[in-house]
Design a protein around this motif. Sequence first.
Motif, mmCIF file in Angstrom:
data_model
loop_
_atom_site.group_PDB
_atom_site.id
_atom_site.type_symbol
_atom_site.label_atom_id
_atom_site.label_comp_id
_atom_site.label_asym_id
_atom_site.label_seq_id
_atom_site.Cartn_x
_atom_site.Cartn_y
_atom_site.Cartn_z
ATOM 1 N N GLU A 1 0.830 -1.207 0.000
ATOM 2 C CA GLU A 1 0.000 0.000 0.000
ATOM 3 C C GLU A 1 0.866 1.259 0.000
ATOM 4 O O GLU A 1 1.828 1.374 0.762
ATOM 5 N N ASP A 2 0.519 2.209 -0.868
ATOM 6 C CA ASP A 2 1.241 3.490 -0.984
ATOM 7 C C ASP A 2 2.715 3.301 -1.333
ATOM 8 O O ASP A 2 3.562 4.120 -0.961
ATOM 9 N N CYS A 3 3.039 2.222 -2.016
ATOM 10 C CA CYS A 3 4.431 1.938 -2.390
ATOM 11 C C CYS A 3 4.640 1.981 -3.900
ATOM 12 O O CYS A 3 3.714 1.722 -4.669
ATOM 13 N N ILE A 4 5.867 2.276 -4.293
ATOM 14 C CA ILE A 4 6.318 2.061 -5.662
ATOM 15 C C ILE A 4 6.927 0.662 -5.696
ATOM 16 O O ILE A 4 7.730 0.318 -4.829
ATOM 17 N N LEU A 5 6.527 -0.147 -6.660
ATOM 18 C CA LEU A 5 7.079 -1.495 -6.783
ATOM 19 C C LEU A 5 8.473 -1.438 -7.406
ATOM 20 O O LEU A 5 8.669 -0.791 -8.438
ATOM 21 N N VAL A 6 9.411 -2.113 -6.766
ATOM 22 C CA VAL A 6 10.785 -2.172 -7.267
ATOM 23 C C VAL A 6 11.131 -3.639 -7.496
ATOM 24 O O VAL A 6 10.920 -4.478 -6.612
ATOM 25 N N ALA A 7 11.675 -3.957 -8.660
ATOM 26 C CA ALA A 7 12.068 -5.336 -8.955
ATOM 27 C C ALA A 7 13.133 -5.343 -10.028
ATOM 28 O O ALA A 7 13.314 -4.359 -10.761
ATOM 29 N N HIS A 8 13.853 -6.442 -10.106
ATOM 30 C CA HIS A 8 14.842 -6.621 -11.165
ATOM 31 C C HIS A 8 14.087 -7.203 -12.364
ATOM 32 O O HIS A 8 13.673 -8.364 -12.352
ATOM 33 N N ASN A 9 13.883 -6.372 -13.370
ATOM 34 C CA ASN A 9 12.960 -6.628 -14.488
ATOM 35 C C ASN A 9 11.529 -6.441 -13.988
ATOM 36 O O ASN A 9 10.706 -7.357 -13.970
ATOM 37 N N ALA A 10 11.247 -5.213 -13.534
ATOM 38 C CA ALA A 10 9.967 -4.880 -12.886
ATOM 39 C C ALA A 10 8.774 -5.099 -13.797
ATOM 40 O O ALA A 10 7.676 -5.404 -13.336
ATOM 41 N N LYS A 11 8.974 -4.949 -15.102
ATOM 42 C CA LYS A 11 7.856 -5.128 -16.048
ATOM 43 C C LYS A 11 7.271 -6.530 -15.918
ATOM 44 O O LYS A 11 6.051 -6.715 -15.936
ATOM 45 N N PHE A 12 8.160 -7.531 -15.762
ATOM 46 C CA PHE A 12 7.709 -8.918 -15.640
ATOM 47 C C PHE A 12 6.947 -9.130 -14.329
ATOM 48 O O PHE A 12 5.817 -9.639 -14.318
ATOM 49 N N ASP A 13 7.556 -8.746 -13.200
ATOM 50 C CA ASP A 13 6.929 -8.984 -11.894
ATOM 51 C C ASP A 13 5.595 -8.253 -11.784
ATOM 52 O O ASP A 13 4.621 -8.794 -11.256
ATOM 53 N N ASN A 14 5.546 -7.009 -12.275
ATOM 54 C CA ASN A 14 4.308 -6.235 -12.204
ATOM 55 C C ASN A 14 3.220 -6.868 -13.067
ATOM 56 O O ASN A 14 2.053 -6.920 -12.667
ATOM 57 N N ARG A 15 3.598 -7.376 -14.258
ATOM 58 C CA ARG A 15 2.602 -8.035 -15.129
ATOM 59 C C ARG A 15 2.032 -9.279 -14.478
ATOM 60 O O ARG A 15 0.805 -9.491 -14.490
ATOM 61 N N ILE A 16 2.898 -10.091 -13.878
ATOM 62 C CA ILE A 16 2.438 -11.321 -13.233
ATOM 63 C C ILE A 16 1.501 -11.004 -12.077
ATOM 64 O O ILE A 16 0.425 -11.608 -11.926
ATOM 65 N N LEU A 17 1.886 -10.029 -11.258
ATOM 66 C CA LEU A 17 1.074 -9.662 -10.091
ATOM 67 C C LEU A 17 -0.267 -9.077 -10.519
ATOM 68 O O LEU A 17 -1.325 -9.436 -9.981
ATOM 69 N N THR A 18 -0.236 -8.202 -11.516
ATOM 70 C CA THR A 18 -1.474 -7.587 -12.019
ATOM 71 C C THR A 18 -2.403 -8.645 -12.608
ATOM 72 O O THR A 18 -3.623 -8.594 -12.400
ATOM 73 N N THR A 19 -1.833 -9.615 -13.323
ATOM 74 C CA THR A 19 -2.631 -10.688 -13.923
ATOM 75 C C THR A 19 -3.316 -11.524 -12.853
ATOM 76 O O THR A 19 -4.505 -11.874 -12.985
ATOM 77 N N GLU A 20 -2.601 -11.846 -11.774
ATOM 78 C CA GLU A 20 -3.196 -12.633 -10.684
ATOM 79 C C GLU A 20 -4.361 -11.877 -10.045
ATOM 80 O O GLU A 20 -5.406 -12.458 -9.747
ATOM 81 N N PHE A 21 -4.187 -10.572 -9.832
ATOM 82 C CA PHE A 21 -5.274 -9.783 -9.246
ATOM 83 C C PHE A 21 -6.437 -9.640 -10.226
ATOM 84 O O PHE A 21 -7.604 -9.622 -9.812
ATOM 85 N N ASP A 22 -6.138 -9.546 -11.529
ATOM 86 C CA ASP A 22 -7.208 -9.488 -12.541
ATOM 87 C C ASP A 22 -8.079 -10.740 -12.471
ATOM 88 O O ASP A 22 -9.301 -10.673 -12.641
ATOM 89 N N ARG A 23 -7.444 -11.892 -12.227
ATOM 90 C CA ARG A 23 -8.196 -13.144 -12.128
ATOM 91 C C ARG A 23 -9.163 -13.128 -10.955
ATOM 92 O O ARG A 23 -10.164 -13.843 -10.951
ATOM 93 N N LEU A 24 -8.867 -12.294 -9.955
ATOM 94 C CA LEU A 24 -9.755 -12.166 -8.794
ATOM 95 C C LEU A 24 -10.757 -11.027 -8.980
ATOM 96 O O LEU A 24 -11.581 -10.781 -8.099
ATOM 97 N N GLY A 25 -10.647 -10.320 -10.121
ATOM 98 C CA GLY A 25 -11.558 -9.196 -10.355
ATOM 99 C C GLY A 25 -11.163 -7.951 -9.597
ATOM 100 O O GLY A 25 -11.979 -7.054 -9.373
ATOM 101 N N TYR A 26 -9.883 -7.858 -9.181
ATOM 102 C CA TYR A 26 -9.405 -6.710 -8.393
ATOM 103 C C TYR A 26 -8.428 -5.903 -9.242
ATOM 104 O O TYR A 26 -7.492 -6.448 -9.817
#
Length: 459
Positions: free
Chosen positions: A79-104
Amino acid sequence: MYAILDIETTGGKYNEEGITEIAIYRFDGHEIVDQFSSLVNPERSIQPFVVNLTGINNQMLRNAPKFYEVAKRIIEITEDCILVAHNAKFDNRILTTEFDRLGYKYEKNTLCTVELSKKLIPDLPSYSLGKLVKSLGIPLTDRHRAQGDAKATVTLFKMLLNKDTSKNIIEAAVRKNPKRQLEPKLLDLIAEAPTETGVYYMHQKDGKIIYIGKSKNIKKRLTQHFTSDNRKSKRIQLEVTSVSYEKTGSDLIAQLKESEEIKRNKPIYNRAQRKSLFNNQLTSFKDENGFINLAIEKADGRKKAITTFTNYQQAKAVLFKITEDYTLCQKLNGLHKTKGSCFQYTIKECNGACINEEKPEAYNERVQQFLDDKSYKNQHMLIIDRGREVEERSVVLIEDGHYKGFGFFNLNYQITNPEILKTLINPMQNNRDVQHIIQNYLRKNKKLKIVNLANNAIN
């Protein structure tokens, strides 16, 4: 504030991967202030090359929590964070996809340590995490495991912050989380708004409604409207002169009321909500072997739907949950395309309908149990939820499977009395959107009180 994370997945086709492990460190720019890590049951098989790479196999994940069971913790720690990752595009896509499956809807700004490293530490032979941290003298244990990789990324990011002498990283973070200076009129509108659940109406100078919305916290939602930089929000900020509201107590009543009144008033800035709320539906059919299959289809008013969904990802996530809860077969429900047995059978959570080891009669009994539990077709019932005050409750009337309306009652009322019920209920239109809202709410809220009425209609 930053959420530094690493995700391991099953591998497979684009946007069909599942998370097998996740680690998140909440980092304030100086030190770690919170952390979370967990294996995750992806409800699908792991690709063999991924097993060799990470050491994570299907057996290890059999008793691990599924994504929906850790989703709330992920939302809290990021919450209220910027996501930081090594190859952030990949991690953010995976996380967003999982939440999309929940309708969130999960949206975060991101920073990529690969891109930052190339800018701040140029001319290195490789920027893969393993080779990069080795060249920088950063310890890395458990390579290709979420916790080890995420912890190394924290150390790398701390180093990058120190190397960023021009403070471009910090400035970018401030730009992404601006402290907006609001106009006095907007501050006044926010100050006057309640923090309760309800429906709000934005009016222009002549009193005409230009936007209708609902929220569990009206004040918080108005603040989001008035601090947003998107085109629609900016237009609303210029035109709005007053905001009225109606408290509902119940989020279900708020959704139903919002849907009805948007259709009736057609506010200029509610164009998206005038369209149908759902795009997919769950149907059933009997296959050539006599098994009842559940299937996700495009919404079609000509067909009878068991329930409806906002999008395909939500439908798929719910169907996975149904399949698990009722010990059904992923293959029969279209969740695992294979000529042999389904994934659940390999971990002994399917009784073998996919390979005809189970008789159709026994399997169909469990499907019918699901249909009886989740459908309110032909039912006469009341859905009781919280009211606007402590002594009050809200009630939604379903008669013969049709939504009739809602009302509020004092706890002393005998609401199963038809005569009293007639005076309490505000008649409303029944349509597919309200059916979707009610079904979706019943799915997500297990502790609602349901009162089954006798099958005599309330005239």
